[in-house]
Design a protein around this motif. Structure first.
Motif, short mmCIF file in Angstrom:
data_model
loop_
_atom_site.label_atom_id
_atom_site.label_comp_id
_atom_site.label_asym_id
_atom_site.label_seq_id
_atom_site.Cartn_x
_atom_site.Cartn_y
_atom_site.Cartn_z
N CYS A 38 -3.62 8.56 2.83
CA CYS A 38 -3.40 9.93 3.29
C CYS A 38 -4.66 10.76 3.13
O CYS A 38 -5.38 10.64 2.13
N HIS A 39 -4.91 11.61 4.12
CA HIS A 39 -6.03 12.54 4.04
C HIS A 39 -5.81 13.44 2.83
O HIS A 39 -4.68 13.89 2.57
N ALA A 83 -8.77 -3.04 3.03
CA ALA A 83 -8.98 -1.87 2.17
C ALA A 83 -9.32 -0.66 3.03
O ALA A 83 -9.92 -0.78 4.10
N LEU A 84 -8.93 0.52 2.52
CA LEU A 84 -9.03 1.74 3.29
C LEU A 84 -9.09 2.91 2.32
O LEU A 84 -8.37 2.92 1.32
N GLY A 85 -9.94 3.92 2.59
CA GLY A 85 -9.98 5.06 1.68
C GLY A 85 -10.80 6.22 2.21
O GLY A 85 -11.72 6.04 3.02
N SER A 96 0.85 -1.20 0.00
CA SER A 96 0.00 0.00 0.00
C SER A 96 0.88 1.24 0.00
O SER A 96 1.81 1.36 0.81
N LEU A 97 0.60 2.16 -0.93
CA LEU A 97 1.34 3.40 -1.09
C LEU A 97 0.35 4.56 -1.18
O LEU A 97 -0.68 4.44 -1.84
N SER A 98 0.65 5.68 -0.53
CA SER A 98 -0.26 6.83 -0.59
C SER A 98 0.53 8.12 -0.44
O SER A 98 1.31 8.27 0.51
N ALA A 118 -4.43 7.73 7.52
CA ALA A 118 -5.17 6.60 8.06
C ALA A 118 -4.33 5.35 7.83
O ALA A 118 -3.80 5.13 6.74
N ALA A 119 -4.18 4.54 8.88
CA ALA A 119 -3.35 3.34 8.79
C ALA A 119 -4.12 2.16 9.35
O ALA A 119 -4.74 2.25 10.42
#
Length: 333
Positions: A270-271, A309-311, A221-223, A278-279
């Motif tokens: 990232c916001h 998953a996260l977003g 995961s990269l952001s 967010a992690a």
């Protein structure tokens, strides 16, 4: 407890819980509506007052990307699908029914996808382009400026210009398996995640190499931060933030490391406007990490269900997440 430094504040009681009914492999938003990409066949629209499942594939969903207006998915049925609030429609189908396992959205409605060694682009005008990589395509990412597509493959990454028929693609070589690719928001750096527990990068102007190591697992995961000054990553027992605010990026510089834990970070987001990340951890915990002072806010308590998953929504007002076990949540800030 698995946290070394447990958060002092919790918002877990404000989360709206959702039973997704299957493993969640992606989280996106169409406007203000969170949409969970399920591992098999469907998208789950989780509106504030109703939930509905939309069937989009005849099997597993392997990749997804969204721009706030549409969600594009690739499946093991060999189809590329676009879903909006009005429903799904087919954008393309592989003539050999090969898996479509990488997708990316670009400028002016463009979309990219891959099947095997071939990367495809459909422009906003519906024109089709294709380029055969030296090996199976493992990652796609449109450049933030111009019409270029970054393609990860074995032994490096390539920048391809789909609209320049006579232009030779520019290859950035490094031995090994490169499994994901991204570009810095200012277009100066190219970064890949490798099969090994490391990242590799290049300064595009001169091809200068950057090796970013120290992980305990492969980085999945990269952001990028809202200002483009750092790249947040998973793959360690803390959130790793690589600096990209200078002309040399992370060369000869150490990353910032926040939110240490015994559990491994598996997803970061990232916001879109604030210095907040967010992690999610493999023990099920979800945190908000404030970069200015390292303060932590708990969003989901650890329960041994790995978060998959996260977003955020485009305004950064809502965070959504899902787990491998099919549990999902939405936090409105």
């Amino acid at each position: 407890m698995t946290d070394i430094t447990p958060p002092a504040v919790s918002l877990a009681d404000r989360v709206r819980h959702i039973d997704a009914g299957g493993a969640v492999v992606g989280v996106h938003f169409l406007g203000a509506t969170p949409v969970f990409v399920l591992g098999e066949e469907a998208l789950l629209f989780a509106g504030a007052t109703d939930e509905r499942r939309v069937a989009v594939h005849g099997g597993g969903i392997l990749a997804s990307a969204a721009d706030g207006v549409r969600i594009v998915t690739g499946g093991d049925d060999g189809r590329l699908m676009e879903t909006t609030g009005e429903g799904p429609r087919e954008l393309a189908a592989d003539d050999k029914k090969r898996w479509i396992d990488q997708v990316a959205l670009g400028p002016d409605g463009a979309v990219a996808w891959s099947a095997g060694k071939v990367a495809h682009v459909r422009t906003g005008k519906g024109e089709l382009r294709a380029w055969e990589a030296p090996s199976t395509v493992a990652g796609l990412h449109f450049a933030p400026k111009g019409f270029r597509l970054a393609i990860a493959h074995y032994n490096g990454a390539t920048l391809w210009f789909p609209n320049a028929a006579g232009a030779k693609p520019e290859t950035f070589a490094w031995k090994g398996s490169h499994l994901a690719v991204t570009m810095s928001p200012d277009g100066r750096f190219l970064v890949t995640s490798m099969q090994e527990a490391t990242l590799h990068g290049w300064r595009i102007a001169d091809g200068q190499h950057m090796r970013m190591s120290g992980y305990s697992a492969r980085v999945r995961s990269l952001s990028w931060g809202a200002d483009g000054n750092f790249l947040a990553t998973s793959g360690s027992e803390q959130v790793i933030l690589w600096p990209f605010d200078g002309k040399d990026g992370p060369m000869r510089r150490q990353p910032q490391m926040l939110a240490p834990s015994k559990a491994r970070v598996v997803a970061v987001a990232c916001h879109p406007r604030q210095p907040v990340v967010a992690a999610a951890r493999d023990d099920g915990c979800v945190l908000l990490v404030r970069l200015d002072d390292g303060a932590l806010i708990e969003v989901r308590q650890a329960d041994a269900q790995p978060v998959s998953a996260l977003g955020w929504d485009a305004n950064g007002r809502t965070l959504a997440f899902g787990t491998e076990a099919g549990q999902a949540g939405v936090l409105a800030l």
